[in-house]
Design an enzyme around this catalytic site. Sequence first.
Site, mmCIF file in Angstrom:
data_model
loop_
_atom_site.group_PDB
_atom_site.id
_atom_site.type_symbol
_atom_site.label_atom_id
_atom_site.label_comp_id
_atom_site.label_asym_id
_atom_site.label_seq_id
_atom_site.Cartn_x
_atom_site.Cartn_y
_atom_site.Cartn_z
ATOM 1 C CG HIS A 124 -2.052 0.870 1.264
ATOM 2 N ND1 HIS A 124 -2.424 1.658 0.210
ATOM 3 C CD2 HIS A 124 -2.918 1.196 2.278
ATOM 4 C CE1 HIS A 124 -3.449 2.405 0.555
ATOM 5 N NE2 HIS A 124 -3.774 2.158 1.806
ATOM 6 C CG HIS A 156 -4.365 0.663 -8.343
ATOM 7 N ND1 HIS A 156 -5.685 0.644 -8.000
ATOM 8 C CD2 HIS A 156 -3.750 1.509 -7.491
ATOM 9 C CE1 HIS A 156 -5.871 1.465 -6.976
ATOM 10 N NE2 HIS A 156 -4.712 1.999 -6.644
ATOM 11 C CG ASP A 193 2.884 4.660 -4.199
ATOM 12 O OD1 ASP A 193 2.981 5.836 -3.835
ATOM 13 O OD2 ASP A 193 2.126 3.841 -3.675
HETATM 14 N N1 ACO Z 1 4.438 -7.215 -10.844
HETATM 15 C C1 ACO Z 1 4.299 -8.414 -11.460
HETATM 16 N N2 ACO Z 1 3.144 -9.095 -11.496
HETATM 17 C C2 ACO Z 1 2.090 -8.553 -10.863
HETATM 18 C C3 ACO Z 1 2.170 -7.301 -10.219
HETATM 19 C C4 ACO Z 1 3.402 -6.624 -10.222
HETATM 20 N N3 ACO Z 1 3.551 -5.439 -9.641
HETATM 21 N N4 ACO Z 1 0.965 -7.012 -9.698
HETATM 22 C C5 ACO Z 1 0.157 -8.013 -9.986
HETATM 23 N N5 ACO Z 1 0.820 -8.948 -10.711
HETATM 24 C C6 ACO Z 1 0.279 -10.179 -11.266
HETATM 25 C C7 ACO Z 1 0.114 -11.232 -10.186
HETATM 26 O O1 ACO Z 1 1.256 -12.040 -10.064
HETATM 27 C C8 ACO Z 1 -1.094 -11.988 -10.685
HETATM 28 O O2 ACO Z 1 -0.652 -12.819 -11.736
HETATM 29 P P1 ACO Z 1 -1.345 -14.262 -11.992
HETATM 30 O O3 ACO Z 1 -2.815 -13.960 -12.207
HETATM 31 O O4 ACO Z 1 -0.639 -14.752 -13.213
HETATM 32 O O5 ACO Z 1 -1.098 -15.059 -10.759
HETATM 33 C C9 ACO Z 1 -1.966 -10.905 -11.326
HETATM 34 O O6 ACO Z 1 -1.041 -9.864 -11.729
HETATM 35 C C10 ACO Z 1 -3.006 -10.323 -10.410
HETATM 36 O O7 ACO Z 1 -2.354 -9.944 -9.195
HETATM 37 P P2 ACO Z 1 -3.128 -9.720 -7.843
HETATM 38 O O8 ACO Z 1 -2.152 -9.691 -6.719
HETATM 39 O O9 ACO Z 1 -4.259 -10.700 -7.757
HETATM 40 O O10 ACO Z 1 -3.739 -8.293 -8.092
HETATM 41 P P3 ACO Z 1 -4.330 -7.360 -6.983
HETATM 42 O O11 ACO Z 1 -5.348 -6.506 -7.649
HETATM 43 O O12 ACO Z 1 -4.748 -8.157 -5.796
HETATM 44 O O13 ACO Z 1 -3.038 -6.523 -6.527
HETATM 45 C C11 ACO Z 1 -1.480 -4.828 -6.125
HETATM 46 C C12 ACO Z 1 -2.890 -5.169 -6.663
HETATM 47 C C13 ACO Z 1 -1.364 -5.251 -4.652
HETATM 48 C C14 ACO Z 1 -1.322 -3.296 -6.205
HETATM 49 C C15 ACO Z 1 -0.424 -5.537 -6.989
HETATM 50 O O14 ACO Z 1 -0.528 -5.137 -8.337
HETATM 51 C C16 ACO Z 1 1.004 -5.335 -6.477
HETATM 52 O O15 ACO Z 1 1.454 -6.065 -5.601
HETATM 53 N N6 ACO Z 1 1.732 -4.294 -7.014
HETATM 54 C C17 ACO Z 1 3.054 -3.974 -6.537
HETATM 55 C C18 ACO Z 1 2.951 -3.158 -5.263
HETATM 56 C C19 ACO Z 1 2.477 -1.739 -5.520
HETATM 57 O O16 ACO Z 1 2.949 -1.050 -6.409
HETATM 58 N N7 ACO Z 1 1.520 -1.282 -4.672
HETATM 59 C C20 ACO Z 1 0.998 0.084 -4.746
HETATM 60 C C21 ACO Z 1 -0.457 0.074 -5.021
HETATM 61 S S1 ACO Z 1 -1.028 1.708 -5.282
HETATM 62 C C22 ACO Z 1 -1.211 2.333 -3.740
HETATM 63 O O17 ACO Z 1 -1.349 1.711 -2.734
HETATM 64 C C23 ACO Z 1 -1.178 3.792 -3.704
#
Ligand code: ACO
Length: 429
Positions: A273, A312, A368
């Site tokens: 987050h 996201h 971010d």
């Molecule tokens: N890098 C690589 N792969 C990713 C990423 C990433 N940053 N984010 C998601 N994926 C992939 C997952 O591995 C998953 O793949 P699969 O379906 O083949 O298993 C798919 O995309 C879906 O991922 P989820 O975790 O289910 O997506 P969710 O919507 O729950 O997660 C999140 C959103 C937490 C933001 C995620 O994209 C992430 O971890 N990003 C990196 C951390 C980040 O930048 N957070 C900031 C968010 S913005 C904020 O808080 C202001």
Amino acid sequence: MNDAEPNPDRLTVTDSRTGRTYELPITEGTVKALDLRQIKVSADDFGLMTYDPAYQNTASCRSTITYIDGDKGILRYRGYPIEELAERSSFLEIAYLLLNGEMPTTEELKTWTAEITNHTFIHENIKRFIDGFHHDAHPMGILVSAVGALSTFYPESKQIHDPATRHREIVRLIAKMPTLAAFAYRHAMGLYYAYPDDDLSYTGNFLNMMWRATELKYKPNPVLEHALDVLLVLHADHEQNCSTSTMRLVGSSQADPYSAMSAACAALYGPLHGGANEQVLRMLNTIGGVANVPEYIRRVKAGEFRLMGFGHRVYKNFDPRAQLIKRVAEEVFEVTGPSPLLDIALEIERIALEDDYFIAHKLYPNVDFYSGIIYLAMGIPVEMFPVLFAIGRTPGWLAQWEEGLLDPDQKIGRPRQVYAGYLERHLKS
Ligand code: ACO
């Protein structure tokens, strides 16, 4: 699934276990989870529940504050597009808008700004409280504790049903957050605490408390002061995200706003987050150079780790805040000089946006991805990134907290569970 005769505003559900059919009212695009409870296989059955551990498809409240359309990349505060607000309004105007539902008039803004400016100082005992932390304490850990500790200085804040008390505590929190944040930073640096300067703007004063050295009067750089203000505007609210939902959940137990906001800060601290911009910087440093980007991306695609600052839960095409922030970055770099980390970030963005994995997973840079690079260029250390996010998010948390308290539908938050453990067993005799 067959298309039956349309029945407006009703969901017709047939339970294959019993053959019974139910008509569930649809209101504002939702069915009430409690309406499912009538769907039972026997009289003593608890009734059907939904299973949604990360609230991916559950509306936890009705809100009039922030509208997001993740597919279209739309973000609006109280109906105003974020692009207009970021260009034309200050952070304190946005705080007023989020809390009151309307933009302030000139007179209202004057009064509001004066109120905030009057409350920037913190009790000297809070300073001593901060002194007690270890020299390398993470400023976000200090912030979580100090915000919670404020509740003991303002015990009247428990009167959450009194509008005047709520207003005073809201003003105090918005006013004191930059002071707590800057003091946490100066503690880590072993520097004296620089007191607020009421002649400066909200962000100008924050820069003063961060950077003032021996000069009698600190003069913030107007470009950096404005950039910081825009960054705070972009972070001011984002509807029911993890920390805001935490604020509402703790608030639903009728805890005072300091305790609720301390919990919200704690939720924001997590790397998925508000801690993400810190992680972005660590990632860029680990990559080390533009030439290493393709190998890093390969490892992300192999599932070794995630690309921080990408993806996201809600935005699946682009994050409108990321586009605005990119422009702010250009202004800041004109003042601070270019950043090698920005080159790595741009290369990541270029490769990822063309890559099948990222396209198929709908992964785009989020807010971010750039905010960390801007903060670093401004000389703000990595540990302070989530703290800055928390300052920006404060009016959003408070607006959502108050909206929850005034919502006749709000009860204490208390999810259900699917129990998957032993049904019953006994200790050996
Ligand atoms: N890098 C690589 N792969 C990713 C990423 C990433 N940053 N984010 C998601 N994926 C992939 C997952 O591995 C998953 O793949 P699969 O379906 O083949 O298993 C798919 O995309 C879906 O991922 P989820 O975790 O289910 O997506 P969710 O919507 O729950 O997660 C999140 C959103 C937490 C933001 C995620 O994209 C992430 O971890 N990003 C990196 C951390 C980040 O930048 N957070 C900031 C968010 S913005 C904020 O808080 C202001």
